[in-house]
Scaffold this motif. Structure first.
Motif, short mmCIF file in Angstrom:
data_model
loop_
_atom_site.label_atom_id
_atom_site.label_comp_id
_atom_site.label_asym_id
_atom_site.label_seq_id
_atom_site.Cartn_x
_atom_site.Cartn_y
_atom_site.Cartn_z
N LEU A 180 0.87 -1.17 0.00
CA LEU A 180 0.00 0.00 0.00
C LEU A 180 0.90 1.22 0.00
O LEU A 180 1.48 1.58 1.02
N ASP A 181 1.05 1.85 -1.19
CA ASP A 181 2.02 2.93 -1.35
C ASP A 181 1.46 4.26 -0.83
O ASP A 181 0.24 4.44 -0.79
N ASP A 182 2.35 5.15 -0.45
CA ASP A 182 1.97 6.50 0.01
C ASP A 182 0.95 6.44 1.13
O ASP A 182 0.03 7.26 1.20
N PHE A 183 1.10 5.47 2.02
CA PHE A 183 0.10 5.30 3.07
C PHE A 183 0.05 6.52 3.98
O PHE A 183 1.08 7.06 4.37
N VAL A 240 9.19 2.51 5.54
CA VAL A 240 9.08 3.97 5.58
C VAL A 240 9.83 4.58 4.41
O VAL A 240 10.92 4.14 4.05
N GLU A 241 9.21 5.60 3.83
CA GLU A 241 9.80 6.28 2.67
C GLU A 241 10.50 7.55 3.09
O GLU A 241 10.14 8.16 4.09
N GLY A 242 11.46 7.97 2.30
CA GLY A 242 12.04 9.31 2.45
C GLY A 242 12.88 9.48 3.69
O GLY A 242 12.92 10.58 4.26
CA CA Z 1 5.51 6.03 -2.19
#
Ligand code: CA
Ligand code: C2E
Ligand code: CA
Ligand code: CA
Length: 284
Positions: A180-183, A240-242
């Motif tokens: 589930l991207d950009d959650f 976790v992104e970024g």
């Molecule tokens: Ca993303």
């Protein structure tokens, strides 16, 4: 100013590229796919417990002959709009799956086989051949379904009805992982998370930003802590992104996040940056 007259010039070195018209991009997209002007960069996904690489996300770029390298934000929305995202997405999937095979054959990643993450747009999700094409691509490359993770944005999934979720369920049943991207940007209600065939939740970069300072924003800490425990209760892994700093990485590890992606570990790069390149097949 030095040139006089009523001309404006932007200091942004990208200004040239920024003014490429939508129309021009749209009309050049199909030929660009044929001329193989697209390429993929890979960004490692790192396990937080031991710092090992568990896989990499495939991120597409367009090497435009006149405007230089264009990031996906410049053309993915257009490709989605015109439908070209279907052949383009298929190409990305094919390349990424073959690349993952190559990493595995060379033993990159050690005992645990490296996984590849591929973004799937809403239009691809609705494409009737999604399941059969994905299976064909995996089989002809010889990659285990569990070595592929398809990333679908939270907002696309939340809006999907049961019919639209069916292909993803079929893929999940075959062993393909769904993330589930950009959650956190899509306002899901918590109950609806249960009906999604996802195995991983990718926490959007907006949540990790507040953890850059030390001490971190206490509210941000609480929010991430809550999401992680909810995800784990639902048997979802958290990526976790970024992640850009060591401070962030340490906080997120302490909060129980399973893996991370970000400039702190590595920027997106060529496949060699993970250990080896995909040799070009004859005639390609
Ligand atoms: Ca993303
Ligand atoms: P995304 O899926 O959320 O991908 C993560 C984006 O964050 C990537 O931008 C990546 O380069 C960037 N990023 C990674 N680490 C950091 C960091 O530490 N700090 C910051 N500020 N940014 C970081 P990129 O490559 O420009 O891709 C943008 C979006 O384009 C992606 O967002 C994804 O939604 C879309 N995209 C990329 N490749 C594909 C593709 O093959 N198919 C589809 N449908 N969409 C794609
Ligand atoms: Ca993604
Ligand atoms: Ca994003």
């Amino acid at each position: 100013k030095a040139r006089g007259g009523n001309r404006y010039e932007l200091a942004d070195p990208d200004s040239d590229a920024r003014t490429i018209s939508r129309h021009m991009l749209t009309t050049h997209l199909p030929a660009a796919l044929e001329k193989e002007e697209f390429f993929i960069e890979y960004q490692p996904l790192v396990r937080m417990d031991d710092g090992s690489v568990e896989g990499a996300e495939a991120l597409v770029r367009w090497a435009h002959p006149r405007h230089g390298v264009l990031g996906p934000d410049r053309f993915i929305p257009l490709a989605e709009h015109t439908g070209l995202i279907v052949p383009l997405g298929r190409w990305v999937l094919e390349q990424a799956v073959r690349q993952a095979c190559e990493w595995q054959v060379r033993g990159i990643g050690g005992a645990r086989p490296l996984r590849v993450n591929v973004n799937l747009s809403p239009r691809q999700l609705r494409h009737p051949e999604l399941v059969s094409e994905t299976v064909t691509i995996l089989e002809s490359a010889g990659l285990a379904p569990s070595s592929l993770c398809l990333e679908v944005t939270e907002s696309a999934l939340i809006r999907a009805d049961d019919d639209e979720l069916k292909p993803l369920r079929q893929l999940a049943d075959l062993g393909v992982r769904i993330a589930l991207d950009d959650f956190g940007t899509g306002y899901s209600n918590l109950a609806s998370l249960r009906r999604l065939p996802a195995s991983t939740l990718k926490l959007d970069r907006s949540f990790t930003r507040g953890l850059q300072r030390h001490p971190a924003d206490p509210v941000d800490l609480k929010v991430v802590e809550g999401i992680v425990s909810l995800a784990h209760a639902l048997d979802l892994a958290v990526t976790v992104e970024g992640v850009e700093t060591a401070v962030q990485a340490e906080q997120l590890r302490e909060l129980g996040c399973d893996s991370a992606q970000g400039w702190y570990y590595a920027r997106p790069g060529p496949p060699e940056s993970l250990g080896c390149a995909l040799p070009m097949a004859a005639g390609q």
